[in-house]
Design a protein around this motif. Structure first.
Motif, PDB file in Angstrom:
ATOM      1  N   TRP A 123      -3.004   0.827 -12.453  1.00 14.07           N
ATOM      2  CA  TRP A 123      -4.301   0.555 -13.031  1.00 14.07           C
ATOM      3  C   TRP A 123      -5.164   1.261 -12.404  1.00 14.07           C
ATOM      4  O   TRP A 123      -6.097   1.914 -13.051  1.00 14.07           O
ATOM      5  N   LYS A 124      -5.190   1.761 -11.103  1.00 17.22           N
ATOM      6  CA  LYS A 124      -5.982   2.100 -10.428  1.00 17.22           C
ATOM      7  C   LYS A 124      -5.625   3.074  -9.420  1.00 17.22           C
ATOM      8  O   LYS A 124      -4.641   2.667  -8.845  1.00 17.22           O
ATOM      9  N   ALA A 125      -6.375   4.219  -9.137  1.00 20.76           N
ATOM     10  CA  ALA A 125      -5.902   5.081  -8.085  1.00 20.76           C
ATOM     11  C   ALA A 125      -7.202   5.883  -7.633  1.00 20.76           C
ATOM     12  O   ALA A 125      -7.943   5.855  -7.883  1.00 20.76           O
ATOM     13  N   GLN A 126      -7.245   6.549  -6.346  1.00 17.77           N
ATOM     14  CA  GLN A 126      -8.310   7.368  -5.859  1.00 17.77           C
ATOM     15  C   GLN A 126      -7.710   8.814  -5.793  1.00 17.77           C
ATOM     16  O   GLN A 126      -7.449   9.324  -4.928  1.00 17.77           O
ATOM     17  N   PHE A 166       0.881  -1.232   0.025  1.00 17.93           N
ATOM     18  CA  PHE A 166      -0.090  -0.216  -0.102  1.00 17.93           C
ATOM     19  C   PHE A 166       0.814   1.396  -0.148  1.00 17.93           C
ATOM     20  O   PHE A 166       1.553   1.286   0.843  1.00 17.93           O
ATOM     21  N   GLU A 167       0.716   2.044  -1.124  1.00 15.82           N
ATOM     22  CA  GLU A 167       1.332   3.568  -1.153  1.00 15.82           C
ATOM     23  C   GLU A 167       0.199   4.434  -0.931  1.00 15.82           C
ATOM     24  O   GLU A 167      -0.647   4.595  -1.668  1.00 15.82           O
ATOM     25  N   PRO A 168       0.125   5.006   0.596  1.00 11.23           N
ATOM     26  CA  PRO A 168      -0.996   5.848   0.715  1.00 11.23           C
ATOM     27  C   PRO A 168      -1.068   6.898  -0.039  1.00 11.23           C
ATOM     28  O   PRO A 168      -2.341   7.417  -0.165  1.00 11.23           O
ATOM     29  N   TRP A 169      -0.205   7.628  -0.827  1.00 12.05           N
ATOM     30  CA  TRP A 169      -0.667   8.643  -1.879  1.00 12.05           C
ATOM     31  C   TRP A 169      -1.462   8.220  -2.945  1.00 12.05           C
ATOM     32  O   TRP A 169      -2.202   9.136  -3.490  1.00 12.05           O
ATOM     33  N   ILE A 170      -1.419   7.159  -3.168  1.00 12.56           N
ATOM     34  CA  ILE A 170      -2.267   6.649  -4.542  1.00 12.56           C
ATOM     35  C   ILE A 170      -3.923   6.461  -4.048  1.00 12.56           C
ATOM     36  O   ILE A 170      -4.801   6.721  -4.750  1.00 12.56           O
ATOM     37  N   ALA A 171      -4.230   6.161  -2.778  1.00  9.82           N
ATOM     38  CA  ALA A 171      -5.530   5.815  -2.373  1.00  9.82           C
ATOM     39  C   ALA A 171      -5.760   6.502  -1.009  1.00  9.82           C
ATOM     40  O   ALA A 171      -5.710   5.294   0.116  1.00  9.82           O
ATOM     41  N   GLN A 172      -5.823   7.590  -0.619  1.00 13.53           N
ATOM     42  CA  GLN A 172      -6.045   8.092   0.808  1.00 13.53           C
ATOM     43  C   GLN A 172      -7.290   7.689   1.350  1.00 13.53           C
ATOM     44  O   GLN A 172      -7.308   7.318   2.676  1.00 13.53           O
ATOM     45  N   THR A 173      -8.419   7.581   0.662  1.00  6.99           N
ATOM     46  CA  THR A 173      -9.743   7.044   1.079  1.00  6.99           C
ATOM     47  C   THR A 173      -9.483   5.496   1.420  1.00  6.99           C
ATOM     48  O   THR A 173      -9.724   5.222   2.857  1.00  6.99           O
ATOM     49  N   ALA A 174      -8.974   4.710   0.853  1.00  8.45           N
ATOM     50  CA  ALA A 174      -8.933   3.444   1.077  1.00  8.45           C
ATOM     51  C   ALA A 174      -7.869   3.150   2.423  1.00  8.45           C
ATOM     52  O   ALA A 174      -8.129   2.300   3.200  1.00  8.45           O
ATOM     53  N   LEU A 179      -8.666   1.712   6.303  1.00  8.79           N
ATOM     54  CA  LEU A 179      -8.065   0.626   7.013  1.00  8.79           C
ATOM     55  C   LEU A 179      -7.809   1.190   8.351  1.00  8.79           C
ATOM     56  O   LEU A 179      -7.055   0.477   9.087  1.00  8.79           O
ATOM     57  N   SER A 180      -8.026   2.372   8.654  1.00 15.15           N
ATOM     58  CA  SER A 180      -7.685   2.936  10.004  1.00 15.15           C
ATOM     59  C   SER A 180      -6.089   3.321  10.086  1.00 15.15           C
ATOM     60  O   SER A 180      -5.564   3.355  10.998  1.00 15.15           O
ATOM     61  N   CYS A 181      -5.449   3.684   8.902  1.00 14.99           N
ATOM     62  CA  CYS A 181      -4.405   3.877   8.982  1.00 14.99           C
ATOM     63  C   CYS A 181      -3.876   5.390   8.636  1.00 14.99           C
ATOM     64  O   CYS A 181      -2.654   5.614   8.243  1.00 14.99           O
ATOM     65  N   LYS A 182      -4.960   6.278   8.645  1.00 14.36           N
ATOM     66  CA  LYS A 182      -4.849   7.447   8.109  1.00 14.36           C
ATOM     67  C   LYS A 182      -3.504   8.347   8.187  1.00 14.36           C
ATOM     68  O   LYS A 182      -2.990   8.860   7.512  1.00 14.36           O
ATOM     69  N   ASN A 183      -3.325   8.185   9.399  1.00 12.10           N
ATOM     70  CA  ASN A 183      -2.128   8.987  10.094  1.00 12.10           C
ATOM     71  C   ASN A 183      -0.509   8.352   9.988  1.00 12.10           C
ATOM     72  O   ASN A 183       0.396   8.619  10.367  1.00 12.10           O
TER      73      ASN A 183
END
Length: 399
Positions: free
Chosen positions: A367-370, A54-62, A66-70
């Motif tokens: 393929w996919k990003a948010q 998981f690379e947080p910059w690609i999908a901040q919502t997801a 995951l409760s990983c926001k910070n």
């Protein structure tokens, strides 16, 4: 049973698969002199970014779901949530980020390859008590490989996150490491064990039958003592251990996997410097004009640069990562706004394809990003009309 033999059993997909898979003796053939947009022998693919690393910059919502926001990385998130809670949360992500419908859509768009970034921690025996990563990803990896194999897609398995982290401060290694810790005998050995484990899976797990290439490490540090150590110690042992595993499994040499390293243009030196056996070697080139400060940030410059790009420092070469992203200081300006510059981005996409198919082909990131920005998302670029659903419709902008 090797990939070509196994694919032959997929009678309904044979014509699709054999049109572009490695040909005789699994050597990757060049189609120099043919019309690049009429041949189907080139690799045309997408990365499954953020599926298993998981690379947080690609999908901040997801990431927030995951409760990983910070948190900066998977390591940090697992440390924060606790192992059991993290395992449950990440399983939901693995189950939903890439679906069978995604795989079908890739095929419908004319793609023939997926590159799957994974971390060493998927082989859970390699993780020591000081390390914190989600567990249980292997079954989801098998499932995705099964969907891809059934659909006739070629699979590149990429060791994207190496033991100890091969580069600092990057979530793509699975941890936001202050210093790269990969370049030690102990961590080389863990990576080598991972390679042996992965090779055994490829030849024994039916769902993984279309894995034809294994990348031994993604984006290592660039030229310095650590890179030299990697070339001299890790690369030769990686080739030796992969081939020894195939020999032990009685795999016909014609069915051996391709072994991939970053190419020389990446900056870690000549990957072949200490290799005695180059059988079925392949090379990974990452090309992001976004970070190339030598190229003027203008539409004309980007088109001319991409049209003239020679990505041939090693051969056979695959441009395994690239995008339509532009420098941070201009990406939000009117001249580069994605919604009002679709004609430029479509032309630039075609220009990059033109150059990368002079080599063995390409794998788009991702393929996919948010991000609400198709410049990093293949499926969103198709929706925006920037990438054609039928790649044979691409016009050569460089002639």
């Amino acid at each position: 049973m090797g990939i070509i033999t196994k694919l032959a059993t997929l009678t309904t997909l044979t014509s699709l698969a054999t049109a572009w898979l490695p040909k005789e003796n699994k050597s990757i053939n060049s189609t120099t002199g043919t019309n690049l947009f009429e041949t189907s022998s080139k690799i045309r693919g997408v990365n499954l970014g953020t599926q298993f690393i998981f690379e947080p910059w690609i999908a901040q919502t997801a990431w927030s779901t995951l409760s990983c926001k910070n948190q900066a990385s998977e390591f940090d998130c697992v440390s924060s949530l606790g192992q059991d809670a993290a395992d449950t949360a990440f399983a939901k992500h693995w189950d939903s980020w890439t679906t069978e419908d995604d795989i079908a859509k890739m095929v419908s768009y004319g793609l023939n390859t997926i590159r799957i970034p994974v971390g060493y921690w998927m082989y859970e025996e390699l993780v020591d008590k000081s390390e914190h990563f989600p567990r249980g990803g292997l079954e989801y990896l098998k499932r995705i490989c099964g969907w891809a194999s059934d659909a006739g897609l070629y699979i590149i398995m990429d060791l994207h996150g190496a033991p100890g982290a091969q580069t600092p401060g990057n979530a793509f290694t699975g941890q936001n490491a202050e210093k790269p810790g990969f370049y030690t005998g102990e961590n080389y050995e863990r990576a080598l064990r991972w390679l042996e484990w992965m090779v055994k899976l490829v030849y024994s797990v039916d769902e993984m039958r279309n894995v034809g290439m294994v990348e031994v490490v993604n984006e290592p540090v660039q030229e310095d003592g650590m890179a030299s150590s990697m070339r001299e110690k890790y690369y030769p042992q990686a080739v030796e251990r992969i081939r020894a595993t195939e020999k032990k499994l009685n795999i016909n040499k014609n069915d051996y996997l391709h072994i991939q390293t970053m190419d020389q243009s990446w900056g870690s030196g000549d990957p072949n410097e200490f290799l005695d056996d180059l059988t079925y070697m392949a090379y990974d080139d990452h090309r992001y004009l976004k970070w190339d400060t030598s190229v003027e940030a203008s539409h004309d410059s980007y088109i001319s640069t991409s049209c003239g790009d020679k990505r041939d420092s090693n051969s056979p070469n695959i441009v395994g990562e690239w995008s339509l992203a532009v420098p941070d200081d201009v990406e939000g300006s009117s001249d580069w706004d994605p919604s009002s510059n679709t004609e430029f981005y479509a032309k630039w996409f075609a220009a990059q394809v033109h150059s990368y198919e002079k080599q063995q082909g390409w794998v788009f990131w991702t393929w996919k990003a948010q991000l609400d920005d198709y410049r990093w998302s293949y499926q969103d670029a198709v929706k925006a009309g920037v990438i054609p659903k039928d790649l044979s419709k691409l016009q050569n902008p460089c002639s």
